[in-house]
Enzyme design. Structure first.
Site, PDB file in Angstrom:
ATOM      1  N   ASP A  10       0.863  -1.190   0.000  1.00 28.24           N
ATOM      2  CA  ASP A  10       0.000   0.000   0.000  1.00 28.24           C
ATOM      3  C   ASP A  10       0.894   1.234   0.000  1.00 28.24           C
ATOM      4  OD1 ASP A  10      -2.492   1.509   0.251  1.00 28.24           O
ATOM      5  OD2 ASP A  10      -1.867   1.943   2.285  1.00 28.24           O
ATOM      6  N   SER A  11       0.274   2.384  -0.286  1.00 28.07           N
ATOM      7  CA  SER A  11       1.024   3.643  -0.244  1.00 28.07           C
ATOM      8  C   SER A  11       1.449   4.000   1.177  1.00 28.07           C
ATOM      9  CB  SER A  11       0.153   4.761  -0.809  1.00 28.07           C
ATOM     10  OG  SER A  11      -0.944   4.990   0.056  1.00 28.07           O
TER      11      SER A  11
ATOM     12  N   CYS B 267      -4.348  -1.594  -2.075  1.00 30.32           N
ATOM     13  CA  CYS B 267      -4.501  -0.165  -2.311  1.00 30.32           C
ATOM     14  C   CYS B 267      -5.425  -0.013  -3.525  1.00 30.32           C
ATOM     15  CB  CYS B 267      -3.133   0.427  -2.615  1.00 30.32           C
ATOM     16  SG  CYS B 267      -3.161   2.148  -3.136  1.00 30.32           S
TER      17      CYS B 267
ATOM     18  N   GLU C  60      -2.394   9.157   7.859  1.00 28.20           N
ATOM     19  CA  GLU C  60      -0.935   9.029   7.799  1.00 28.20           C
ATOM     20  C   GLU C  60      -0.250   9.875   8.871  1.00 28.20           C
ATOM     21  OE1 GLU C  60       1.331   7.173   5.871  1.00 28.20           O
ATOM     22  OE2 GLU C  60      -0.404   5.999   5.287  1.00 28.20           O
TER      23      GLU C  60
ATOM     24  N   CYS D 109     -11.085   2.911  -0.005  1.00 28.51           N
ATOM     25  CA  CYS D 109      -9.660   3.241   0.171  1.00 28.51           C
ATOM     26  C   CYS D 109      -9.273   2.527   1.450  1.00 28.51           C
ATOM     27  CB  CYS D 109      -9.457   4.745   0.319  1.00 28.51           C
ATOM     28  SG  CYS D 109      -7.797   5.175   0.905  1.00 28.51           S
TER      29      CYS D 109
ATOM     30  N   HIS E 105      -7.185   3.021   3.660  1.00 25.43           N
ATOM     31  CA  HIS E 105      -6.937   3.847   4.849  1.00 25.43           C
ATOM     32  C   HIS E 105      -8.230   4.142   5.624  1.00 25.43           C
ATOM     33  CE1 HIS E 105      -3.074   4.741   2.969  1.00 25.43           C
ATOM     34  NE2 HIS E 105      -2.703   5.426   4.035  1.00 25.43           N
TER      35      HIS E 105
HETATM   36  N1  DGL Z   1      -4.868   3.290   0.623  1.00 25.59           N
HETATM   37  C1  DGL Z   1      -4.886   3.627  -0.736  1.00 25.59           C
HETATM   38  C2  DGL Z   1      -6.195   3.230  -1.405  1.00 25.59           C
HETATM   39  O1  DGL Z   1      -6.785   2.234  -1.027  1.00 25.59           O
HETATM   40  C3  DGL Z   1      -4.383   4.950  -1.227  1.00 25.59           C
HETATM   41  C4  DGL Z   1      -4.222   6.087  -0.334  1.00 25.59           C
HETATM   42  C5  DGL Z   1      -3.401   7.188  -0.937  1.00 25.59           C
HETATM   43  O2  DGL Z   1      -2.180   7.053  -0.903  1.00 25.59           O
HETATM   44  O3  DGL Z   1      -3.971   8.165  -1.436  1.00 25.59           O
HETATM   45  O4  DGL Z   1      -6.637   3.861  -2.322  1.00 25.59           O
END
Ligand code: DGL
Length: 283
Positions: free
Chosen positions: A6-7, A69, A161, A195, A197
């Site tokens: 993931d990012s 992600c 984050e 997402c 996150h």
């Molecule tokens: N967690 C990621 C997603 O599911 C991306 C979050 C990001 O870096 O913008 O899209």
């Protein structure tokens, strides 16, 4: 070994559910925290960063990588599977690659159609995922009658984050995006946290929905992807013994971050509810 990418911290919400269901395998988690968020970046940049991560995981013992992600799944998965994988992976005798990359949009879409009663679904996602139109396109391939409304929530990933998911300041942006999507379609009965996150903001999102929804309004269900992706991976491994037998079975899990090891360990230890070992890497 199974790689989970993931990012940043978001993929932990997927990894946790995967390990709950498949504890016997070895995992290597990679969070590109130094370059998060991906959601506001161009197609080319997300593709390049994701490819670097997949290459890294392949060259460090992973034979299967889950892009945990949505942004990377929407913007990079297809190109990597079609163009890069054939050059990066040795082949089985039947011509299929010995290394694989999986995304998380398809399994989510397959689950969502079964859950809505009104046929009105809201998708909360990053700017990149929304603009890619991946969710409406994939949902309509399965069920043309579902109405899909999308909402980009660009502040939610930076909030998570930066460790502010529990802070009072987060409430403003949680209310803002939820009010916007509910105003677009008051008949939404299922909101997808598209997402990885966003489940880390789930308590705030639930509180906000209670504030925003008028008394007597039928409840909106919140859907996170962790359990869906984990079940889908379990099924994939069952259907692909040639891949499954290559995944190590020591029950180990290691973590890599492109940012500070200390910062990653602090947040991830709380969320994963166990002591974790983290190593810094540069991609
Ligand atoms: N967690 C990621 C997603 O599911 C991306 C979050 C990001 O870096 O913008 O899209």
């Amino acid at each position: 070994m199974i790689g989970v990418f993931d990012s940043g911290f978001g993929g932990l919400t997927i990894l946790k559910e995967i390990r709950r269901r498949l504890p016997e395998y070895d995992y290597l988690y990679l969070g590109d925290n130094a370059r998060t968020p991906y959601g506001t970046r161009s197609f080319d940049v997300v593709y390049e960063y994701t490819l670097q991560a997949v290459r890294y995981l392949f060259s460090h013992g992973c034979n299967l990588v889950v892009l945990a992600c949505n942004t990377a799944s929407a913007k990079a998965l297809r190109s990597i599977q079609q163009n890069d994988l054939p050059c990066m992976s040795p082949m089985f005798s039947d011509g299929k690659p010995q290394k694989r990359v999986l995304g998380i949009i398809r399994p989510t879409v397959e689950a969502i159609g079964k859950l809505t009663r009104t046929g009105h679904v809201g998708v909360l996602a990053t700017q990149g995922t929304v603009v890619s139109e991946s969710y409406p396109i994939e949902i309509h391939k399965i069920n043309t009658s579902v109405r899909v409304v999308q909402q980009a929530c660009p502040m939610w990933v930076p909030i998570v984050e930066n460790g502010e998911a529990d802070s009072p300041g987060a409430d403003y942006f949680v209310d803002k995006y939820l009010a916007e999507i509910l105003a677009k379609d008051p008949e939404i009965d299922t909101l997808l946290l598209a997402c990885t996150h966003y489940p880390l903001l789930r308590p705030k999102i639930e509180q906000s929905l209670r504030r925003l929804q008028p008394e007597g309004h039928s409840e909106v269900s919140l859907l996170s992807q962790g359990a869906i992706v984990a079940e889908s991976l379990k099924d994939y491994l069952r259907r692909h013994p040639e891949i499954e037998t290559q995944c190590g079975r020591g029950g180990k899990c290691s973590y890599l971050t492109t940012e500070s090891e200390h910062k990653f360990a602090q947040s991830a230890t709380i969320f994963m509810a166990e002591e974790i070992e983290v190593k810094h890497i540069d991609l």
